[in-house]
Design an enzyme around this catalytic site. Structure first.
Site, PDB file in Angstrom:
ATOM      1  N   ARG A   1      -4.088   0.689  -2.426  1.00  0.00           N
ATOM      2  CA  ARG A   1      -3.440  -0.618  -2.409  1.00  0.00           C
ATOM      3  C   ARG A   1      -2.820  -0.950  -3.756  1.00  0.00           C
ATOM      4  NH1 ARG A   1      -7.863  -0.559   0.789  1.00  0.00           N
ATOM      5  NH2 ARG A   1      -7.518  -1.208   2.952  1.00  0.00           N
TER       6      ARG A   1
ATOM      7  N   HIS B   1       4.794   0.258   0.709  1.00  0.00           N
ATOM      8  CA  HIS B   1       5.270  -0.521   1.847  1.00  0.00           C
ATOM      9  C   HIS B   1       4.286  -1.621   2.195  1.00  0.00           C
ATOM     10  CE1 HIS B   1       2.637   2.583   3.610  1.00  0.00           C
ATOM     11  NE2 HIS B   1       2.383   1.692   4.552  1.00  0.00           N
TER      12      HIS B   1
ATOM     13  N   GLU C   1       3.135   7.488   8.903  1.00  0.00           N
ATOM     14  CA  GLU C   1       3.111   6.549  10.013  1.00  0.00           C
ATOM     15  C   GLU C   1       4.522   6.095  10.382  1.00  0.00           C
ATOM     16  OE1 GLU C   1       0.362   3.880   8.084  1.00  0.00           O
ATOM     17  OE2 GLU C   1       1.950   2.432   7.655  1.00  0.00           O
TER      18      GLU C   1
ATOM     19  N   GLN D   1       0.811  -1.215   0.000  1.00  0.00           N
ATOM     20  CA  GLN D   1       0.000   0.000   0.000  1.00  0.00           C
ATOM     21  C   GLN D   1       0.845   1.265   0.000  1.00  0.00           C
ATOM     22  OE1 GLN D   1      -1.445   0.655   4.464  1.00  0.00           O
ATOM     23  NE2 GLN D   1      -1.633  -1.506   3.867  1.00  0.00           N
TER      24      GLN D   1
ATOM     25  N   HIS E   1       0.229   5.805   0.860  1.00  0.00           N
ATOM     26  CA  HIS E   1      -0.661   6.823   1.404  1.00  0.00           C
ATOM     27  C   HIS E   1      -0.434   8.152   0.695  1.00  0.00           C
ATOM     28  CE1 HIS E   1      -1.426   3.888   4.461  1.00  0.00           C
ATOM     29  NE2 HIS E   1      -0.194   3.956   4.937  1.00  0.00           N
TER      30      HIS E   1
END
Length: 383
Positions: free
Chosen positions: A270, A251, A129, A92, A94
């Site tokens: 994804r 990642h 993240e 995926q 972001h």
């Protein structure tokens, strides 16, 4: 200071034993993937005063502090998790903040329900993240050098992969990676499934550097994400090491137990290793096609014993204290909201005694003193 009662999410990829082992309870036999700590509406932590969402909404400035509300709005900006991967998560990426806002507004205009399976943007926020390993932790992070990726693919001896090998050798770095990922995700599904099956058999036979991809293929037979995964760096974190995952970096987490913290968002595009929707054109718009070292982070110690994981964003700040037996108490009072999480030993936080897996929410400015023997993670924001 509020003791938190947290929800464990039973995603299929979760370990059946890692979170129960941390908590010192018997496994249920079901996967236990993530324990959420925070005020995300999907599974907010519960306190004696109500859910953490309700607590924050009742008086944002008291709970979060005026500076945090001015900077991030009247909600807790981060979500803290214990993540236990027993099988690979989806590959995926972001979006950045501008991409998230544009994508969310576009899908709202088009009337796509937020819970629709083909919806890409659940909110208007970005989702940087950080994952910090509690056990040995395997993951994929960022693109390999195209020549290294070509060498890895060529080593399988699979004829149908030769065009990708040639592309990786023949173009500038960004074009090579873009063309190969596009080709892999756009290929005929039946033909790609055959290629993946042949590549998986070769990975299992060769072992070594190919072993992680054999395991991925075992969990996702025939998935084009298996080949896409071989374009990425494989990383094995030791306990205490971390990875920061910024916007556009492909990642996947493969196996292990860790503490994860992120901006409060659900936005995920994804690339594979999933039965869920893969929007190839939007994905290719978001991915940063550049090879880079994954950049394993080790905490930087300060004189007071705080070990900080430095990142380039302000929505969260993660650090830890490793408290020795008989050591002095630490004053953690800050003008920003905090969640304190015990991951080892026995920690006293204010009036609360915490064992591994237990946590508390500390409102902005409220006195927060910790003592005991063990490890406590501290999540807060930068204002």
């Amino acid at each position: 200071m509020d003791r938190l009662d947290n929800t464990v999410r039973p995603y299929a990829w979760g370990s059946t034993t890692a979170i129960p082992d941390l908590l010192g309870i018997a496994p249920s036999g079901e996967p236990q993937a993530e324990m959420w700590m925070g005020a995300h509406p999907g599974a907010p932590s519960r306190t004696a005063r109500g859910t953490l969402v309700e607590v924050v909404e009742a008086d944002p400035e008291r709970e979060l502090g005026a500076a945090a509300v001015a900077k991030f709005g009247p909600r807790l900006p981060f979500l803290l998790k214990i993540l236990a991967a027993g099988a690979p998560l989806s590959l995926q990426v972001h979006p950045n903040l501008a991409q998230a806002k544009d994508g969310y507004e576009d899908e709202e205009r088009r009337g796509i329900p937020v819970d629709a399976g083909h919806r890409n943007y659940k909110d208007a926020n970005h989702k940087p993240e950080l994952i910090c390993a509690l056990t040995e932790f395997d993951g994929l992070c960022g693109f390999r050098d195209p020549n290294q990726a070509a060498e890895l693919l060529a080593g399988l001896g699979v004829d149908s992969l030769k065009p990708y090998v040639d592309l990786l050798h023949a173009h500038p770095e960004d074009a090579a990676l873009r063309e190969v990922l596009t080709a892999v995700l756009s290929a005929d599904r039946e033909e790609m499934a055959r290629t993946v099956t042949e590549a998986a058999a070769a990975c299992a036979r060769l072992g070594g550097a190919y072993a992680p991809y054999a395991d991925i293929a075992h969990h996702y037979p025939g998935d084009p994400g298996v080949i896409a995964a071989m374009l990425l760096n494989h990383v094995r974190l030791q306990p205490g090491e971390a990875l920061f995952l910024g916007a556009g970096i492909p990642h996947a987490y493969l196996n292990g137990l860790g503490v994860e913290i992120m901006a409060n968002s659900d936005n995920v595009l994804r690339c594979g290793l999933t039965p869920k929707h893969v929007d190839v054109p939007e994905l290719l718009r978001i991915v940063r096609f550049e090879a880079a070292d994954p950049g394993v982070l080790r905490p930087e110690a300060s004189p007071d014993g705080e070990e900080v994981y430095e990142t380039p964003i302000d929505e969260f700040r993660l650090s830890r204290y490793v408290l020795p037996e008989g050591g002095a108490a630490h004053d953690l009072t800050r003008p920003t909201p905090q969640i304190l999480l015990c991951t080892a030993g026995s920690i006293r936080a204010g009036e609360h005694q915490l064992s591994p897996g237990q946590s508390v929410f500390v409102p902005a400015g409220e006195k927060a003193e910790v003592s005991g023997t063990g490890t406590v993670f501290r999540a807060t924001v930068i204002v």
